[in-house]
Design an enzyme around this catalytic site. Structure first.
Site, PDB file in Angstrom:
ATOM      1  N   ASP A   1      13.659   4.272  20.073  1.00 47.23           N
ATOM      2  CA  ASP A   1      14.012   2.864  20.248  1.00 47.23           C
ATOM      3  C   ASP A   1      14.771   2.710  21.556  1.00 47.23           C
ATOM      4  O   ASP A   1      15.390   3.664  22.030  1.00 47.23           O
ATOM      5  CB  ASP A   1      14.862   2.365  19.073  1.00 47.23           C
ATOM      6  CG  ASP A   1      14.746   0.861  18.869  1.00 47.23           C
ATOM      7  OD1 ASP A   1      15.208   0.117  19.748  1.00 47.23           O
ATOM      8  OD2 ASP A   1      14.192   0.435  17.839  1.00 47.23           O
TER       9      ASP A   1
ATOM     10  N   PRO B   1       6.159 -20.169  -8.612  1.00 39.45           N
ATOM     11  CA  PRO B   1       6.574 -21.289  -7.768  1.00 39.45           C
ATOM     12  C   PRO B   1       8.009 -21.128  -7.299  1.00 39.45           C
ATOM     13  O   PRO B   1       8.825 -20.455  -7.946  1.00 39.45           O
ATOM     14  CB  PRO B   1       6.420 -22.500  -8.689  1.00 39.45           C
ATOM     15  CG  PRO B   1       6.542 -21.936 -10.062  1.00 39.45           C
ATOM     16  CD  PRO B   1       5.939 -20.568 -10.008  1.00 39.45           C
TER      17      PRO B   1
ATOM     18  N   LYS C   1       4.835 -15.898  10.545  1.00 43.90           N
ATOM     19  CA  LYS C   1       4.267 -15.600  11.869  1.00 43.90           C
ATOM     20  C   LYS C   1       2.803 -15.173  11.779  1.00 43.90           C
ATOM     21  O   LYS C   1       2.012 -15.466  12.689  1.00 43.90           O
ATOM     22  CB  LYS C   1       5.090 -14.517  12.578  1.00 43.90           C
ATOM     23  CG  LYS C   1       4.943 -13.108  12.055  1.00 43.90           C
ATOM     24  CD  LYS C   1       5.765 -12.126  12.878  1.00 43.90           C
ATOM     25  CE  LYS C   1       5.565 -10.693  12.404  1.00 43.90           C
ATOM     26  NZ  LYS C   1       4.207 -10.181  12.648  1.00 43.90           N
TER      27      LYS C   1
ATOM     28  N   PHE D   1       2.008 -13.407  -7.041  1.00 42.11           N
ATOM     29  CA  PHE D   1       2.152 -14.486  -6.063  1.00 42.11           C
ATOM     30  C   PHE D   1       1.810 -15.857  -6.663  1.00 42.11           C
ATOM     31  O   PHE D   1       1.451 -16.771  -5.939  1.00 42.11           O
ATOM     32  CB  PHE D   1       1.312 -14.221  -4.804  1.00 42.11           C
ATOM     33  CG  PHE D   1       1.882 -13.116  -3.948  1.00 42.11           C
ATOM     34  CD1 PHE D   1       2.715 -13.411  -2.881  1.00 42.11           C
ATOM     35  CD2 PHE D   1       1.610 -11.795  -4.237  1.00 42.11           C
ATOM     36  CE1 PHE D   1       3.263 -12.396  -2.115  1.00 42.11           C
ATOM     37  CE2 PHE D   1       2.151 -10.767  -3.471  1.00 42.11           C
ATOM     38  CZ  PHE D   1       2.977 -11.074  -2.406  1.00 42.11           C
TER      39      PHE D   1
ATOM     40  N   LEU E   1       3.711  -3.372   3.510  1.00 39.06           N
ATOM     41  CA  LEU E   1       4.965  -3.071   2.833  1.00 39.06           C
ATOM     42  C   LEU E   1       5.670  -4.353   2.409  1.00 39.06           C
ATOM     43  O   LEU E   1       5.772  -5.300   3.189  1.00 39.06           O
ATOM     44  CB  LEU E   1       5.893  -2.276   3.761  1.00 39.06           C
ATOM     45  CG  LEU E   1       5.319  -1.006   4.382  1.00 39.06           C
ATOM     46  CD1 LEU E   1       6.355  -0.354   5.295  1.00 39.06           C
ATOM     47  CD2 LEU E   1       4.867  -0.030   3.304  1.00 39.06           C
ATOM     48  N   ARG E   2       6.172  -4.348   1.196  1.00 41.85           N
ATOM     49  CA  ARG E   2       6.997  -5.455   0.721  1.00 41.85           C
ATOM     50  C   ARG E   2       8.460  -5.099   0.928  1.00 41.85           C
ATOM     51  O   ARG E   2       8.896  -4.034   0.473  1.00 41.85           O
ATOM     52  CB  ARG E   2       6.753  -5.727  -0.761  1.00 41.85           C
ATOM     53  CG  ARG E   2       5.353  -6.181  -1.121  1.00 41.85           C
ATOM     54  CD  ARG E   2       5.180  -6.139  -2.630  1.00 41.85           C
ATOM     55  NE  ARG E   2       5.321  -4.770  -3.139  1.00 41.85           N
ATOM     56  CZ  ARG E   2       5.600  -4.465  -4.407  1.00 41.85           C
ATOM     57  NH1 ARG E   2       5.788  -5.428  -5.295  1.00 41.85           N
ATOM     58  NH2 ARG E   2       5.700  -3.197  -4.787  1.00 41.85           N
TER      59      ARG E   2
ATOM     60  N   CYS F   1       6.755 -11.736   7.786  1.00 43.18           N
ATOM     61  CA  CYS F   1       5.294 -11.595   7.842  1.00 43.18           C
ATOM     62  C   CYS F   1       4.538 -12.911   7.697  1.00 43.18           C
ATOM     63  O   CYS F   1       3.846 -13.342   8.617  1.00 43.18           O
ATOM     64  CB  CYS F   1       4.824 -10.615   6.768  1.00 43.18           C
ATOM     65  SG  CYS F   1       5.377  -8.913   7.043  1.00 43.18           S
TER      66      CYS F   1
ATOM     67  N   GLY G   1       8.907 -17.198   3.177  1.00 43.16           N
ATOM     68  CA  GLY G   1       9.589 -16.952   4.440  1.00 43.16           C
ATOM     69  C   GLY G   1       9.427 -15.492   4.802  1.00 43.16           C
ATOM     70  O   GLY G   1       8.454 -14.845   4.417  1.00 43.16           O
TER      71      GLY G   1
END
Length: 433
Positions: free
Chosen positions: A30, A255, A266, A252, A153-154, A263, A260
Protein backbone atom coordinates in the site's frame (compact mmCIF):
# COMPACT_ATOMS: atom_id res chain seq x y z
CA UNK A 1 2.83 -19.59 -4.73
CA UNK A 2 4.15 -16.08 -4.14
CA UNK A 3 1.39 -13.49 -4.35
CA UNK A 4 1.52 -9.70 -4.25
CA UNK A 5 -1.68 -7.92 -3.27
CA UNK A 6 -1.74 -4.23 -4.24
CA UNK A 7 -4.07 -2.45 -1.84
CA UNK A 8 -4.76 -3.10 1.85
CA UNK A 9 -8.34 -1.92 1.87
CA UNK A 10 -11.31 -4.16 2.51
CA UNK A 11 -10.90 -6.45 -0.51
CA UNK A 12 -7.11 -6.51 -0.57
CA UNK A 13 -6.55 -7.21 3.11
CA UNK A 14 -9.23 -9.88 3.40
CA UNK A 15 -8.20 -11.60 0.15
CA UNK A 16 -4.49 -11.43 0.88
CA UNK A 17 -4.92 -12.80 4.39
CA UNK A 18 -7.11 -15.67 3.21
CA UNK A 19 -4.66 -16.55 0.42
CA UNK A 20 -1.93 -16.69 3.07
CA UNK A 21 -4.14 -18.93 5.18
CA UNK A 22 -4.38 -21.25 2.15
CA UNK A 23 -0.60 -21.67 2.42
CA UNK A 24 0.63 -19.14 -0.16
CA UNK A 25 3.18 -16.46 0.65
CA UNK A 26 1.47 -13.09 0.37
CA UNK A 27 2.86 -9.57 0.52
CA UNK A 28 0.29 -6.80 0.79
CA UNK A 29 1.43 -3.46 -0.59
CA UNK A 30 0.00 0.00 0.00
CA UNK A 31 1.09 3.61 -0.48
CA UNK A 32 -0.53 4.71 2.77
CA UNK A 33 2.23 4.81 5.37
CA UNK A 34 -0.22 4.90 8.27
CA UNK A 35 -1.98 1.73 7.06
CA UNK A 36 1.25 -0.20 6.65
CA UNK A 37 2.57 1.02 10.02
CA UNK A 38 -0.68 -0.07 11.67
CA UNK A 39 -0.59 -3.51 10.04
CA UNK A 40 3.07 -4.02 10.96
CA UNK A 41 2.10 -3.09 14.51
CA UNK A 42 -0.73 -5.64 14.50
CA UNK A 43 -3.54 -3.09 14.19
CA UNK A 44 -6.26 -3.67 11.57
CA UNK A 45 -7.46 -0.51 9.79
CA UNK A 46 -10.94 -1.92 9.03
CA UNK A 47 -13.53 -3.74 11.10
CA UNK A 48 -14.26 -7.26 9.91
CA UNK A 49 -15.12 -10.03 12.40
CA UNK A 50 -12.24 -12.49 12.81
CA UNK A 51 -9.82 -10.65 10.54
CA UNK A 52 -7.47 -9.45 13.27
CA UNK A 53 -6.88 -12.99 14.54
CA UNK A 54 -6.38 -14.36 11.01
CA UNK A 55 -3.88 -11.62 10.13
CA UNK A 56 -1.94 -12.20 13.34
CA UNK A 57 -1.78 -15.96 12.80
CA UNK A 58 -0.48 -15.68 9.23
CA UNK A 59 2.03 -12.95 10.07
CA UNK A 60 3.34 -15.18 12.86
CA UNK A 61 3.65 -18.09 10.43
CA UNK A 62 5.70 -15.98 8.02
CA UNK A 63 3.21 -16.34 5.16
CA UNK A 64 1.87 -12.76 5.32
CA UNK A 65 3.77 -9.48 5.36
CA UNK A 66 3.28 -5.84 4.46
CA UNK A 67 5.37 -3.23 2.67
CA UNK A 68 5.34 0.15 0.96
CA UNK A 69 7.95 -0.95 -1.59
CA UNK A 70 6.12 -2.55 -4.52
CA UNK A 71 9.19 -2.79 -6.76
CA UNK A 72 11.08 -4.94 -4.25
CA UNK A 73 8.49 -7.74 -4.12
CA UNK A 74 7.38 -7.98 -7.76
CA UNK A 75 10.36 -9.82 -9.31
CA UNK A 76 9.50 -13.07 -7.46
CA UNK A 77 5.70 -12.83 -7.71
CA UNK A 78 3.77 -15.55 -9.53
CA UNK A 79 0.58 -13.49 -9.37
CA UNK A 80 -0.04 -9.80 -8.73
CA UNK A 81 -3.56 -8.87 -7.64
CA UNK A 82 -4.82 -5.32 -8.11
CA UNK A 83 -7.21 -4.60 -5.23
CA UNK A 84 -7.32 -0.81 -5.19
CA UNK A 85 -10.36 1.43 -4.89
CA UNK A 86 -12.60 2.10 -7.88
CA UNK A 87 -15.04 4.70 -6.51
CA UNK A 88 -17.64 6.47 -8.60
CA UNK A 89 -16.02 9.29 -10.52
CA UNK A 90 -17.29 12.69 -9.52
CA UNK A 91 -19.66 14.23 -11.99
CA UNK A 92 -20.54 11.31 -14.24
CA UNK A 93 -20.82 8.10 -12.17
CA UNK A 94 -18.20 6.17 -14.16
CA UNK A 95 -15.85 3.97 -12.14
CA UNK A 96 -12.70 5.93 -11.36
CA UNK A 97 -9.81 3.74 -12.54
CA UNK A 98 -7.05 6.16 -11.53
CA UNK A 99 -5.57 3.76 -8.96
CA UNK A 100 -5.84 0.75 -11.28
CA UNK A 101 -3.93 2.54 -14.04
CA UNK A 102 -1.35 3.84 -11.57
CA UNK A 103 -0.74 0.33 -10.24
CA UNK A 104 -0.39 -1.03 -13.79
CA UNK A 105 2.19 1.59 -14.74
CA UNK A 106 4.17 1.17 -11.53
CA UNK A 107 4.37 -2.62 -11.65
CA UNK A 108 5.23 -2.96 -15.34
CA UNK A 109 9.05 -2.58 -15.16
CA UNK A 110 9.37 -5.02 -12.30
CA UNK A 111 7.26 -8.00 -13.41
CA UNK A 112 8.99 -11.26 -14.18
CA UNK A 113 8.29 -13.37 -17.25
CA UNK A 114 5.29 -15.61 -16.63
CA UNK A 115 3.67 -13.34 -14.06
CA UNK A 116 -0.12 -13.16 -13.99
CA UNK A 117 -1.68 -9.77 -13.23
CA UNK A 118 -5.17 -10.14 -11.80
CA UNK A 119 -7.79 -7.44 -11.38
CA UNK A 120 -9.51 -8.14 -8.06
CA UNK A 121 -11.05 -4.67 -7.91
CA UNK A 122 -14.50 -4.23 -9.39
CA UNK A 123 -13.80 -2.75 -12.81
CA UNK A 124 -15.82 -2.00 -15.97
CA UNK A 125 -15.74 -4.30 -18.98
CA UNK A 126 -12.52 -3.83 -20.92
CA UNK A 127 -10.36 -2.75 -17.99
CA UNK A 128 -8.24 -5.88 -18.31
CA UNK A 129 -7.51 -4.88 -21.90
CA UNK A 130 -6.34 -1.47 -20.71
CA UNK A 131 -4.13 -2.98 -18.00
CA UNK A 132 -2.56 -5.31 -20.54
CA UNK A 133 -1.98 -2.46 -22.97
CA UNK A 134 -0.37 -0.29 -20.28
CA UNK A 135 2.08 -3.00 -19.26
CA UNK A 136 2.80 -3.93 -22.88
CA UNK A 137 3.67 -0.33 -23.73
CA UNK A 138 6.31 -0.30 -21.01
CA UNK A 139 7.61 -3.85 -21.50
CA UNK A 140 6.85 -4.98 -25.08
CA UNK A 141 8.93 -8.19 -24.78
CA UNK A 142 7.60 -9.35 -21.41
CA UNK A 143 5.71 -12.66 -21.27
CA UNK A 144 2.78 -12.06 -18.93
CA UNK A 145 -0.97 -12.57 -18.59
CA UNK A 146 -3.81 -10.42 -17.35
CA UNK A 147 -6.85 -12.03 -15.74
CA UNK A 148 -10.02 -11.00 -13.93
CA UNK A 149 -11.02 -12.52 -10.59
CA UNK A 150 -13.88 -10.48 -9.12
CA UNK A 151 -14.64 -10.70 -5.42
CA UNK A 152 -18.05 -11.55 -4.00
CA UNK A 153 -17.46 -10.74 -0.34
CA UNK A 154 -20.12 -9.52 2.06
CA UNK A 155 -18.86 -7.10 4.66
CA UNK A 156 -19.29 -8.73 8.04
CA UNK A 157 -19.00 -12.25 6.61
CA UNK A 158 -16.04 -11.82 4.26
CA UNK A 159 -13.73 -14.51 5.63
CA UNK A 160 -16.39 -17.19 5.43
CA UNK A 161 -17.39 -15.98 1.96
CA UNK A 162 -13.78 -16.23 0.78
CA UNK A 163 -13.16 -19.68 2.22
CA UNK A 164 -16.57 -21.16 1.43
CA UNK A 165 -17.68 -19.24 -1.64
CA UNK A 166 -20.80 -19.78 -3.73
CA UNK A 167 -18.46 -19.73 -6.70
CA UNK A 168 -15.06 -18.53 -7.87
CA UNK A 169 -15.13 -16.62 -11.16
CA UNK A 170 -11.96 -16.60 -13.23
CA UNK A 171 -11.75 -14.55 -16.42
CA UNK A 172 -8.78 -15.46 -18.62
CA UNK A 173 -7.68 -15.18 -22.22
CA UNK A 174 -4.88 -17.76 -22.09
CA UNK A 175 -4.16 -21.18 -20.58
CA UNK A 176 -1.24 -20.03 -18.43
CA UNK A 177 -3.38 -17.55 -16.49
CA UNK A 178 -6.02 -20.22 -15.94
CA UNK A 179 -3.42 -22.68 -14.66
CA UNK A 180 -1.96 -20.19 -12.19
CA UNK A 181 -5.34 -19.13 -10.82
CA UNK A 182 -6.52 -22.74 -10.59
CA UNK A 183 -3.41 -23.40 -8.52
CA UNK A 184 -4.01 -20.45 -6.22
CA UNK A 185 -7.58 -21.56 -5.52
CA UNK A 186 -6.83 -25.29 -5.34
CA UNK A 187 -7.47 -25.43 -1.55
CA UNK A 188 -11.13 -24.64 -2.25
CA UNK A 189 -11.60 -27.86 -4.20
CA UNK A 190 -12.02 -29.62 -0.85
CA UNK A 191 -15.18 -27.54 -0.33
CA UNK A 192 -16.35 -28.39 -3.87
CA UNK A 193 -16.74 -24.68 -4.59
CA UNK A 194 -17.73 -24.20 -8.23
CA UNK A 195 -14.95 -22.60 -10.25
CA UNK A 196 -16.24 -20.84 -13.34
CA UNK A 197 -13.72 -20.12 -16.06
CA UNK A 198 -14.77 -17.63 -18.71
CA UNK A 199 -13.42 -14.79 -20.81
CA UNK A 200 -11.85 -11.83 -19.08
CA UNK A 201 -14.63 -9.49 -20.20
CA UNK A 202 -17.24 -12.02 -19.11
CA UNK A 203 -15.81 -12.08 -15.59
CA UNK A 204 -15.70 -8.29 -15.41
CA UNK A 205 -19.35 -8.05 -16.38
CA UNK A 206 -20.42 -10.89 -14.06
CA UNK A 207 -19.54 -8.88 -10.95
CA UNK A 208 -21.55 -5.84 -12.03
CA UNK A 209 -24.48 -7.96 -13.17
CA UNK A 210 -24.60 -9.84 -9.85
CA UNK A 211 -24.60 -6.68 -7.75
CA UNK A 212 -27.18 -4.99 -9.96
CA UNK A 213 -29.50 -7.98 -9.68
CA UNK A 214 -29.18 -8.08 -5.87
CA UNK A 215 -29.81 -4.34 -5.73
CA UNK A 216 -32.90 -4.92 -7.88
CA UNK A 217 -34.24 -7.45 -5.36
CA UNK A 218 -33.78 -4.93 -2.55
CA UNK A 219 -35.45 -2.16 -4.52
CA UNK A 220 -38.30 -4.48 -5.49
CA UNK A 221 -39.14 -5.65 -1.96
CA UNK A 222 -38.92 -2.07 -0.66
CA UNK A 223 -41.55 -0.95 -3.16
CA UNK A 224 -43.71 -3.99 -2.32
CA UNK A 225 -43.36 -2.97 1.35
CA UNK A 226 -44.81 0.46 0.53
CA UNK A 227 -47.73 -1.21 -1.23
CA UNK A 228 -48.27 -3.53 1.75
CA UNK A 229 -48.69 -0.55 4.03
CA UNK A 230 -51.33 0.91 1.70
CA UNK A 231 -53.36 -2.28 1.32
CA UNK A 232 -53.04 -3.61 4.87
CA UNK A 233 -50.73 -6.56 4.22
CA UNK A 234 -47.55 -7.63 6.02
CA UNK A 235 -44.48 -7.50 3.78
CA UNK A 236 -42.78 -10.23 5.79
CA UNK A 237 -45.57 -12.61 4.87
CA UNK A 238 -45.31 -11.57 1.23
CA UNK A 239 -41.51 -11.90 1.22
CA UNK A 240 -41.73 -15.39 2.67
CA UNK A 241 -44.44 -16.33 0.20
CA UNK A 242 -42.36 -15.35 -2.81
CA UNK A 243 -38.99 -16.27 -1.34
CA UNK A 244 -39.91 -19.94 -0.98
CA UNK A 245 -40.16 -20.06 -4.76
CA UNK A 246 -36.80 -21.57 -5.71
CA UNK A 247 -36.72 -19.40 -8.83
CA UNK A 248 -36.68 -16.32 -6.58
CA UNK A 249 -35.09 -17.28 -3.26
CA UNK A 250 -35.44 -15.57 0.10
CA UNK A 251 -32.14 -13.69 0.29
CA UNK A 252 -32.18 -9.91 -0.26
CA UNK A 253 -35.95 -9.79 0.24
CA UNK A 254 -35.77 -7.95 3.58
CA UNK A 255 -37.32 -4.47 3.31
CA UNK A 256 -35.53 -1.55 4.89
CA UNK A 257 -34.18 1.95 4.33
CA UNK A 258 -32.40 1.15 1.07
CA UNK A 259 -29.02 -0.27 0.12
CA UNK A 260 -25.68 1.43 0.71
CA UNK A 261 -22.07 0.41 1.20
CA UNK A 262 -19.05 0.19 -1.04
CA UNK A 263 -20.51 -1.99 -3.80
CA UNK A 264 -24.14 -1.61 -4.82
CA UNK A 265 -24.30 2.19 -5.18
CA UNK A 266 -21.14 2.60 -7.25
CA UNK A 267 -21.49 -0.66 -9.17
CA UNK A 268 -25.03 0.02 -10.34
CA UNK A 269 -23.97 3.48 -11.49
CA UNK A 270 -20.91 2.11 -13.28
CA UNK A 271 -23.02 -0.54 -15.01
CA UNK A 272 -25.45 2.15 -16.18
CA UNK A 273 -22.55 4.12 -17.64
CA UNK A 274 -21.22 1.01 -19.39
CA UNK A 275 -24.65 0.45 -20.91
CA UNK A 276 -24.70 4.04 -22.14
CA UNK A 277 -21.19 3.74 -23.61
CA UNK A 278 -22.18 0.65 -25.59
CA UNK A 279 -25.66 1.94 -26.51
CA UNK A 280 -27.39 -0.77 -24.49
CA UNK A 281 -29.43 1.20 -21.92
CA UNK A 282 -30.31 -0.67 -18.72
CA UNK A 283 -33.72 0.74 -17.84
CA UNK A 284 -34.41 -1.69 -15.00
CA UNK A 285 -31.13 -0.86 -13.25
CA UNK A 286 -31.76 2.83 -13.88
CA UNK A 287 -35.10 2.55 -12.08
CA UNK A 288 -33.50 0.67 -9.19
CA UNK A 289 -30.92 3.42 -8.66
CA UNK A 290 -33.58 6.14 -8.71
CA UNK A 291 -35.85 4.15 -6.40
CA UNK A 292 -33.08 3.56 -3.88
CA UNK A 293 -32.04 7.21 -3.81
CA UNK A 294 -35.57 8.34 -3.02
CA UNK A 295 -36.04 5.48 -0.56
CA UNK A 296 -33.41 6.75 1.86
CA UNK A 297 -34.91 10.22 2.19
CA UNK A 298 -38.41 8.80 2.43
CA UNK A 299 -37.39 6.87 5.55
CA UNK A 300 -36.49 10.15 7.22
CA UNK A 301 -39.89 11.54 6.28
CA UNK A 302 -41.45 8.36 7.69
CA UNK A 303 -39.93 9.17 11.07
CA UNK A 304 -41.15 12.76 10.92
CA UNK A 305 -44.64 11.50 10.08
CA UNK A 306 -44.51 9.19 13.10
CA UNK A 307 -43.68 12.26 15.20
CA UNK A 308 -46.99 13.77 14.12
CA UNK A 309 -45.76 15.37 10.93
CA UNK A 310 -43.58 17.97 12.63
CA UNK A 311 -39.99 17.37 13.70
CA UNK A 312 -39.21 20.91 14.81
CA UNK A 313 -37.81 20.97 18.33
CA UNK A 314 -37.99 17.18 18.63
CA UNK A 315 -35.06 14.90 19.49
CA UNK A 316 -34.63 11.57 17.72
CA UNK A 317 -32.40 8.68 18.84
CA UNK A 318 -30.88 7.05 15.74
CA UNK A 319 -29.70 3.52 16.48
CA UNK A 320 -27.21 2.33 13.87
CA UNK A 321 -25.23 4.42 11.40
CA UNK A 322 -23.29 2.01 9.20
CA UNK A 323 -24.92 0.78 6.00
CA UNK A 324 -25.32 -2.70 7.52
CA UNK A 325 -24.38 -4.60 10.66
CA UNK A 326 -20.93 -6.08 11.36
CA UNK A 327 -19.00 -3.41 9.52
CA UNK A 328 -17.70 0.09 10.19
CA UNK A 329 -18.44 1.15 6.60
CA UNK A 330 -20.38 4.40 6.26
CA UNK A 331 -20.21 4.66 2.46
CA UNK A 332 -23.65 5.59 1.09
CA UNK A 333 -25.26 4.49 4.34
CA UNK A 334 -29.02 5.11 4.49
CA UNK A 335 -28.43 6.65 7.91
CA UNK A 336 -26.81 9.66 6.27
CA UNK A 337 -29.97 10.52 4.36
CA UNK A 338 -32.23 9.68 7.32
CA UNK A 339 -30.31 12.00 9.66
CA UNK A 340 -30.26 14.75 7.02
CA UNK A 341 -34.02 14.48 6.51
CA UNK A 342 -34.60 14.69 10.27
CA UNK A 343 -32.36 17.73 10.58
CA UNK A 344 -34.09 19.38 7.62
CA UNK A 345 -37.36 18.92 9.51
CA UNK A 346 -35.90 20.75 12.51
CA UNK A 347 -35.16 17.74 14.69
CA UNK A 348 -32.06 17.18 16.81
CA UNK A 349 -30.34 13.82 16.48
CA UNK A 350 -28.60 11.67 19.07
CA UNK A 351 -26.92 8.59 17.62
CA UNK A 352 -25.14 5.40 18.54
CA UNK A 353 -23.44 2.70 16.46
CA UNK A 354 -21.31 -0.16 17.83
CA UNK A 355 -18.49 0.25 15.29
CA UNK A 356 -19.11 3.18 12.97
CA UNK A 357 -18.98 6.22 15.25
CA UNK A 358 -15.60 7.59 14.16
CA UNK A 359 -16.38 7.05 10.48
CA UNK A 360 -19.81 8.65 10.93
CA UNK A 361 -18.32 11.80 12.43
CA UNK A 362 -16.57 12.44 9.12
CA UNK A 363 -19.82 12.46 7.11
CA UNK A 364 -22.64 13.39 9.52
CA UNK A 365 -22.47 16.76 11.30
CA UNK A 366 -24.39 18.36 14.16
CA UNK A 367 -25.18 15.04 15.83
CA UNK A 368 -24.74 14.11 19.48
CA UNK A 369 -22.83 10.82 19.50
CA UNK A 370 -23.57 8.58 22.47
CA UNK A 371 -21.86 5.72 24.29
CA UNK A 372 -24.76 3.29 23.94
CA UNK A 373 -28.34 2.97 22.75
CA UNK A 374 -29.84 3.94 26.09
CA UNK A 375 -27.84 7.17 26.32
CA UNK A 376 -29.13 8.02 22.84
CA UNK A 377 -32.73 7.37 23.88
CA UNK A 378 -32.49 9.38 27.10
CA UNK A 379 -34.81 12.38 26.64
CA UNK A 380 -35.55 11.63 22.97
CA UNK A 381 -39.03 11.87 21.45
CA UNK A 382 -38.53 8.69 19.39
CA UNK A 383 -36.07 5.87 18.81
CA UNK A 384 -35.30 4.81 15.23
CA UNK A 385 -33.53 1.56 14.34
CA UNK A 386 -31.63 2.19 11.11
CA UNK A 387 -29.03 -0.61 11.14
CA UNK A 388 -29.72 -4.22 12.09
CA UNK A 389 -26.98 -4.68 14.71
CA UNK A 390 -27.58 -7.61 17.07
CA UNK A 391 -27.31 -5.28 20.05
CA UNK A 392 -30.53 -3.59 18.89
CA UNK A 393 -32.48 -6.85 18.55
CA UNK A 394 -33.05 -7.29 22.28
CA UNK A 395 -33.39 -3.81 23.73
CA UNK A 396 -34.74 -3.53 27.26
CA UNK A 397 -38.05 -2.03 26.21
CA UNK A 398 -39.11 -1.17 29.77
CA UNK A 399 -35.90 0.80 30.26
CA UNK A 400 -36.27 2.40 26.84
CA UNK A 401 -39.82 3.51 27.65
CA UNK A 402 -38.66 5.16 30.86
CA UNK A 403 -35.90 7.04 29.03
CA UNK A 404 -37.94 8.29 26.07
CA UNK A 405 -40.19 11.34 26.33
CA UNK A 406 -42.83 9.35 24.50
CA UNK A 407 -42.82 5.60 23.78
CA UNK A 408 -42.32 5.71 20.02
CA UNK A 409 -40.19 3.12 18.20
CA UNK A 410 -39.65 3.38 14.45
CA UNK A 411 -38.16 0.09 13.30
CA UNK A 412 -36.74 0.52 9.78
CA UNK A 413 -35.34 -3.05 9.83
CA UNK A 414 -38.40 -4.89 11.17
CA UNK A 415 -36.40 -6.41 14.02
CA UNK A 416 -39.37 -6.61 16.39
CA UNK A 417 -42.87 -7.99 16.39
CA UNK A 418 -45.64 -5.46 16.73
CA UNK A 419 -47.29 -7.47 19.52
CA UNK A 420 -44.12 -7.53 21.59
CA UNK A 421 -43.50 -3.80 21.35
CA UNK A 422 -47.09 -2.64 21.77
CA UNK A 423 -47.48 -4.87 24.81
CA UNK A 424 -44.86 -2.65 26.49
CA UNK A 425 -46.96 0.42 25.72
CA UNK A 426 -45.06 1.66 22.66
CA UNK A 427 -46.34 3.10 19.44
CA UNK A 428 -44.63 0.89 16.86
CA UNK A 429 -43.92 1.91 13.28
CA UNK A 430 -42.33 -0.66 10.96
CA UNK A 431 -41.71 -1.02 7.24
CA UNK A 432 -44.41 -2.62 5.09
CA UNK A 433 -46.40 -3.92 8.05
Amino acid sequence: MRIVMIGTGYVGLVSGTCFADFGHHVTCVDKDQSKIDALLDGRIPIFEPGLDELVAANVASGRLDFTLDLASVLPEADAVFIAVGTPSRRGDGHADLTYVHAASREMAPHLRDGAVVVTKSTVPVGTGDEVERTIRETCPDLEFSVASNPEFLREGAAIDDFKRPDRVVIGVNDEHAEEVLQGIYRPLTRNESPMLVMSRRGAELTKYAANAFLATKIGFINEIADLCEKVGADVQDVAKGIGLDTRIGSRFLMPGPGYGGSCFPKDTLALLKTGEDFEAPLRIVESVVASNDSRKRSMGRKVVQALGGDGYGKTVAVLGLTFKANTDDMRDSPAIAVVQALQDAGAKVKAYDPEGMEQAKAVINDVTYCENAYEAMDGADAAVIVTEWDVFRALDLKRAKDLLKQPLLVDLRNLYSRTEVEREGFTYVAVGR
